[in-house]
Design an enzyme around this catalytic site. Structure first.
Site, short mmCIF file in Angstrom:
data_model
loop_
_atom_site.label_atom_id
_atom_site.label_comp_id
_atom_site.label_asym_id
_atom_site.label_seq_id
_atom_site.Cartn_x
_atom_site.Cartn_y
_atom_site.Cartn_z
N HIS A 191 -7.41 -4.83 -3.23
CA HIS A 191 -6.41 -4.16 -2.37
C HIS A 191 -6.14 -4.66 -1.27
O HIS A 191 -7.07 -5.63 -0.73
CB HIS A 191 -7.15 -2.75 -2.22
N CYS A 237 0.89 -1.18 0.10
CA CYS A 237 -0.01 0.15 -0.15
C CYS A 237 0.71 1.27 0.07
O CYS A 237 1.85 1.43 -0.82
CB CYS A 237 -1.03 0.03 1.12
N ASP A 257 -8.32 -3.75 -7.63
CA ASP A 257 -7.95 -3.04 -6.58
C ASP A 257 -8.56 -1.69 -7.12
O ASP A 257 -8.07 -0.99 -8.03
CB ASP A 257 -6.53 -2.89 -6.36
#
Length: 274
Positions: free
Chosen positions: A224, A131, A193
């Protein structure tokens, strides 16, 4: 391989910033006290060094790498993990934007400086992250001491959301050639995502390829945070994570696990044959 855990509180090089706590997980080989290992900077999500991040780093360390996990929000609060709840998510996203790009880069420098100073480190450094940490691992590749970076769903590389009031210059630096000759990059994205749309992924891939950066670009069937084994909101894919972890370790073994000497772009021409 066995591992040990410790931490270092390192003063910041920038003014008015509190020391950064860097958690270090190191491999241990009994009866070999002088053993030296390559190292990896493992950057966290917006929640700092949580259980999933520590377990991910511990797995890397157990393969024979010293792993440093910096607490990226030390300007704003202590090194404790931020909860995976609504308030914690809002807090982490707020800090992400408030922190300057220069401060993120300083944290990377401090983490690499610490690793190369350790008596059990051989000076060969890689980076990874998830991330926000995927973006920071991307930027770590600009450091000439970082020989490879594996970036999991690097949310912000294309969206210029780092640094309050300033645009992130990651892709612009790639276009200028700042990543040329500095090792190998791996970008891993989930095709479902929503944080990184197709246009963003295409922009990242095109920019890297146009700049001739050695890069593997993987797009997998996942959402994600699919490697987060806790509070993943139903998105954790253990089998896919294991497969990609193996891919990452192959890259690390090839680029920092062995000393192949200086990279050369001179080689045999690739023939168009079956």
């Amino acid at each position: 391989m066995l591992v040990t855990k410790t931490h270092h509180d390192v003063p910041s090089k920038l003014d008015n910033r509190r020391p950064i706590r860097i958690f270090v997980i190191s491999p241990v080989v009994p009866n070999y006290p002088q053993a030296k290992f390559p190292a990896v900077v493992c950057f966290s999500e917006i929640y700092q060094v949580t259980g999933p991040v520590e377990r991910f780093a511990g797995q890397i360390a157990s393969h024979g790498y010293i792993v440093a996990c910096p607490s990226i929000y030390h300007e704003f609060e202590g090194p404790e993990a931020i909860p995976y709840d609504t308030e914690g998510t809002d807090r982490g996203n707020r800090y992400k934007i408030q922190k300057t790009v220069a401060a993120y880069d300083d944290d990377t420098t401090l983490s690499v400086d610490l690793l190369v100073s350790l008596p059990n480190c051989n000076g060969r450094i890689a980076a990874t992250g998830m991330c926000l940490g995927g973006h920071l691992a991307f930027r770590a590749a600009f450091d000439p001491r970082v020989l490879s970076s594996v970036c999991f769903f690097a949310t912000d590389v294309h969206s210029a959301t780092l640094g309050e009031g300033q645009a992130d210059d990651s892709l612009e630096r790639v276009r200028k050639g700042d990543m040329a000759g500095k090792g190998e990059l791996v970008m891993i994205f989930g095709k479902q995502d929503t944080h990184i749309p197709r246009a963003g992924r295409d922009l990242i891939r095109t920019t890297l390829e146009d700049a001739n950066v050695p890069c593997s670009f993987l797009e997998v069937q996942a959402q994600h945070a699919f490697i987060r084994d806790e509070s993943s909101k139903g998105r954790w894919d253990a089998a896919l994570t294991r497969s990609l972890f193996t891919f990452m370790m192959e890259v690390f073994e090839r680029t920092v696990g062995r000393d192949l000497g200086q990279r050369s772009n001179i080689g045999p021409k690739v023939e168009h044959i079956c």
